[in-house]
Design a protein around this motif. Structure first.
Motif, short mmCIF file in Angstrom:
data_model
loop_
_atom_site.label_atom_id
_atom_site.label_comp_id
_atom_site.label_asym_id
_atom_site.label_seq_id
_atom_site.Cartn_x
_atom_site.Cartn_y
_atom_site.Cartn_z
N ASP A 95 -7.26 -6.38 -4.00
CA ASP A 95 -7.82 -7.69 -3.63
C ASP A 95 -6.90 -8.44 -2.68
O ASP A 95 -7.36 -9.20 -1.83
N GLU A 96 -5.59 -8.23 -2.80
CA GLU A 96 -4.61 -8.87 -1.92
C GLU A 96 -4.48 -8.14 -0.57
O GLU A 96 -3.80 -8.63 0.32
N VAL A 118 -5.71 -2.59 -13.68
CA VAL A 118 -5.91 -4.03 -13.43
C VAL A 118 -4.96 -4.50 -12.33
O VAL A 118 -5.35 -5.24 -11.43
N PHE A 119 -3.72 -4.04 -12.38
CA PHE A 119 -2.74 -4.39 -11.36
C PHE A 119 -3.13 -3.77 -10.01
O PHE A 119 -3.04 -4.43 -8.97
N THR A 154 6.49 -6.10 -12.19
CA THR A 154 5.69 -5.10 -11.50
C THR A 154 5.40 -5.59 -10.09
O THR A 154 4.88 -6.69 -9.89
N VAL A 155 5.79 -4.78 -9.07
CA VAL A 155 5.71 -5.23 -7.68
C VAL A 155 4.91 -4.32 -6.76
O VAL A 155 4.54 -4.73 -5.66
N ALA A 156 4.61 -3.07 -7.18
CA ALA A 156 3.92 -2.16 -6.26
C ALA A 156 3.34 -0.97 -7.00
O ALA A 156 3.71 -0.68 -8.15
N ILE A 157 2.47 -0.26 -6.30
CA ILE A 157 1.92 1.02 -6.75
C ILE A 157 1.94 1.97 -5.57
O ILE A 157 1.70 1.57 -4.44
N SER A 158 2.23 3.23 -5.87
CA SER A 158 2.20 4.25 -4.82
C SER A 158 1.50 5.50 -5.32
O SER A 158 1.35 5.72 -6.53
#
Length: 155
Positions: free
Chosen positions: A24-25, A17-18, A63-67
């Motif tokens: 989307d951003e 979901v995140f 939560t600020v990021a995904i890599s």
């Protein structure tokens, strides 16, 4: 893994979901990366065979990021960074640079001397970001649809 302002954990199913929010951003990323996929889940599942590491990055509990990165890519047996997506409100705050540094530090500890990244040649902002993080341009490779700038981060 922890690096200065951010620390990571393994991405779990409920983090999709995140990831969708981040996509989307990030309309340019979404257009480039999700074009051949029905949804975020099928995109992530398509990377399962590569045995890479999806990580969720947090700063002070937020939560600020995904890599996503590979310790050993099938193409050359070297580490590759594939995705770094930061929430809109934390862009241009060195979170992305901290993520890159953390991944590169881990790759060095595994005995590597370089980390690779590939960027569609028309995505100059992505190349600028990687350059500011210490990546250097190596060469251009062409596929059927695109030309890619292959970049390296010497460790």
């Amino acid at each position: 893994m922890e690096n200065g302002k951010v620390q990571s954990r393994k991405m779990e199913f409920n983090d999709l979901v995140f990831l969708k929010k981040l996509a989307d951003e990030s309309p340019e990323w979404k257009k480039e990366e999700l074009i051949n996929y029905q949804d975020i889940t099928s995109f992530v599942e398509s990377y399962a065979q590569l045995k890479g590491k999806w990580r969720v990055w947090e700063r002070e509990g937020e939560t600020v990021a995904i890599s996503f990165h590979l310790d050993k890519a099938p193409s050359n047996g070297k580490p590759w960074i594939g995705t770094v997506l930061v929430t809109k409100e934390f862009r241009r705050t060195d979170i992305g640079r901290g993520i890159i540094q953390g991944i590169c530090k881990e790759c060095k500890e595994l005995g590597n001397n370089v980390v690779f990244a590939g960027v569609p040649i028309h995505q100059s902002e992505w190349m600028d970001f990687l350059s500011k993080c210490g990546f250097e341009q190596l060469k251009v490779e062409k596929s059927e649809d695109y030309s890619y700038m292959i970049m390296i981060y010497p460790l």
